[in-house]
Write an enzyme that holds these catalytic residues in place. Structure first.
Site, PDB file in Angstrom:
ATOM      1  N   HIS A   1      -7.248   2.160   3.912  1.00 19.83           N
ATOM      2  CA  HIS A   1      -7.103   3.186   5.185  1.00 19.83           C
ATOM      3  C   HIS A   1      -8.266   3.066   6.144  1.00 19.83           C
ATOM      4  CE1 HIS A   1      -3.353   4.362   3.526  1.00 19.83           C
ATOM      5  NE2 HIS A   1      -3.021   4.872   4.677  1.00 19.83           N
TER       6      HIS A   1
ATOM      7  N   CYS B   1      -4.477  -1.366  -2.201  1.00 22.01           N
ATOM      8  CA  CYS B   1      -4.818  -0.126  -2.037  1.00 22.01           C
ATOM      9  C   CYS B   1      -5.660   0.083  -3.402  1.00 22.01           C
ATOM     10  CB  CYS B   1      -3.414   0.790  -2.462  1.00 22.01           C
ATOM     11  SG  CYS B   1      -3.555   2.385  -2.738  1.00 22.01           S
TER      12      CYS B   1
ATOM     13  N   CYS C   1     -11.132   2.427   0.264  1.00 14.97           N
ATOM     14  CA  CYS C   1      -9.857   2.813   0.571  1.00 14.97           C
ATOM     15  C   CYS C   1      -9.362   2.194   1.726  1.00 14.97           C
ATOM     16  CB  CYS C   1      -9.654   4.474   1.031  1.00 14.97           C
ATOM     17  SG  CYS C   1      -7.938   4.919   1.552  1.00 14.97           S
TER      18      CYS C   1
ATOM     19  N   GLU D   1      -3.342   7.115   9.365  1.00 14.32           N
ATOM     20  CA  GLU D   1      -2.035   6.907   9.955  1.00 14.32           C
ATOM     21  C   GLU D   1      -1.666   7.303  11.186  1.00 14.32           C
ATOM     22  OE1 GLU D   1       0.602   6.209   7.534  1.00 14.32           O
ATOM     23  OE2 GLU D   1      -0.629   5.674   5.867  1.00 14.32           O
TER      24      GLU D   1
ATOM     25  N   ASP E   1       0.879  -1.117  -0.100  1.00 15.07           N
ATOM     26  CA  ASP E   1       0.028  -0.103  -0.073  1.00 15.07           C
ATOM     27  C   ASP E   1       0.921   1.097  -0.037  1.00 15.07           C
ATOM     28  OD1 ASP E   1      -2.475   1.548   0.321  1.00 15.07           O
ATOM     29  OD2 ASP E   1      -2.305   1.625   2.253  1.00 15.07           O
ATOM     30  N   SER E   2       0.299   2.332  -0.190  1.00 17.53           N
ATOM     31  CA  SER E   2       0.896   3.590  -0.077  1.00 17.53           C
ATOM     32  C   SER E   2       1.590   3.754   1.371  1.00 17.53           C
ATOM     33  CB  SER E   2       0.409   4.945  -0.427  1.00 17.53           C
ATOM     34  OG  SER E   2      -0.939   4.863   0.141  1.00 17.53           O
TER      35      SER E   2
HETATM   36  N1  DGL Z   1      -4.861   3.064   0.871  1.00 14.47           N
HETATM   37  C1  DGL Z   1      -5.115   3.568  -0.363  1.00 14.47           C
HETATM   38  C2  DGL Z   1      -6.162   3.105  -0.849  1.00 14.47           C
HETATM   39  O1  DGL Z   1      -6.831   2.294  -0.642  1.00 14.47           O
HETATM   40  C3  DGL Z   1      -4.904   5.169  -0.450  1.00 14.47           C
HETATM   41  C4  DGL Z   1      -4.236   5.945   0.175  1.00 14.47           C
HETATM   42  C5  DGL Z   1      -3.622   7.199  -0.397  1.00 14.47           C
HETATM   43  O2  DGL Z   1      -4.166   8.186  -0.636  1.00 14.47           O
HETATM   44  O3  DGL Z   1      -2.446   6.993  -0.466  1.00 14.47           O
HETATM   45  O4  DGL Z   1      -6.993   3.971  -1.844  1.00 14.47           O
END
Ligand code: DGL
Length: 259
Positions: free
Chosen positions: A187, A74, A185, A152, A10-11
């Protein structure tokens, strides 16, 4: 050949919500974790640049981890770069896309919400998912990039800001009939209890974690056994991230140098 771990990418820390689902579904499987924290967040970056970057980081992480499969945990990356990754890597690649299909299956009012990054809510891939699986639903798409940094913060050990959560969710509640929210997302499932608390009424929250874990179980035939202190990889040093990764069972990260 020895089976390698399943690498989750992931990012940032969002992929840890998928790690949680994998641990539940495949508790014996060895995992590795890689994140591009140097370039977080992905959600507001330019597409062509992002494709090259995701490819470079994933290639470096796959080589460093010796993994037998890659989970792109992600939505922002998967809705853009899955094909490129599948063409460039010799291992199975499992993607993460917004759970529009299961949400449309359970919504009684036929009004669902999609909460995701700005990139994901407007990607052609996402619009096609909506046409294919939710054509008879009204879908309210809400860009909530601010929730990425709140997740985060949470993994770094600090509580999210409730006022930010309230503001980010507000567009979902404009129509009282909306009954299902897709967390598009990775996150966002980490914030699940806070999101539910910030909602003015009860709705169903759907994410893709469990479906991804099931898919990994189907795709990866020989899972390496879990031995503790699993490897992790980052693109920039970050002490708070080291602590967060440790709480999910990962050893202190090694620094990746993507080409
Ligand atoms: N966790 C990422 C997703 O599922 C996105 C987070 C980011 O914007 O870097 O889209």
């Amino acid at each position: 050949m020895m089976a390698g771990p399943v690498l989750v990418f992931d990012s940032g820390v969002g992929g840890l919500s998928v790690v949680r689902a994998l641990r539940q579904c495949l508790p014996e499987a060895a995992l590795a974790y890689a994140c591009d924290n140097a370039m977080l967040p992905y959600g507001q970056r330019e597409d062509a640049w992002l494709v090259q970057r995701i490819r470079a980081v994933c290639e470096a992480a796959v080589a460093a981890s010796g993994c037998s499969a890659l989970v792109v945990a992600c939505n922002t990356a998967s809705t853009l770069a899955l094909e490129v990754l599948r063409a460039s890597l010799a291992i199975p690649v499992v993607g993460t896309v917004p759970a529009i299909k299961p949400a449309a299956r359970i919504s009684r009012t036929r009004h669902i919400g999609l909460l995701a990054t700005s990139a994901t809510v407007s990607r052609p891939y996402t619009l096609q998912l909506i046409r294919d699986f939710a054509a008879d639903c009204r879908v309210t798409r809400v860009a909530a990039d601010v929730l990425v940094s709140e997740a985060e913060r949470l993994v770094a050990g600090e509580p999210p800001h409730r006022a930010i959560l309230h503001r980010a969710l507000a567009p979902l509640w404009e129509d009282p009939h909306l009954d299902t929210v897709v967390l598009g997302c990775t996150h966002f499932p980490l914030l699940a209890p806070w999101l539910a608390e910030a909602a003015p009424r009860q709705v169903s929250w759907i994410d893709s974690g469990e479906a991804i874990a099931r898919r990994v179980g189907q795709v990866v035939t020989a899972l390496a056994p879990r031995e503790g202190g699993e490897p992790s990889f980052v693109t920039a040093p970050d002490e708070r991230l080291v602590r967060g990764l440790a709480t999910f069972g990962f050893a202190p990260p090694r620094l990746l140098h993507p080409a």
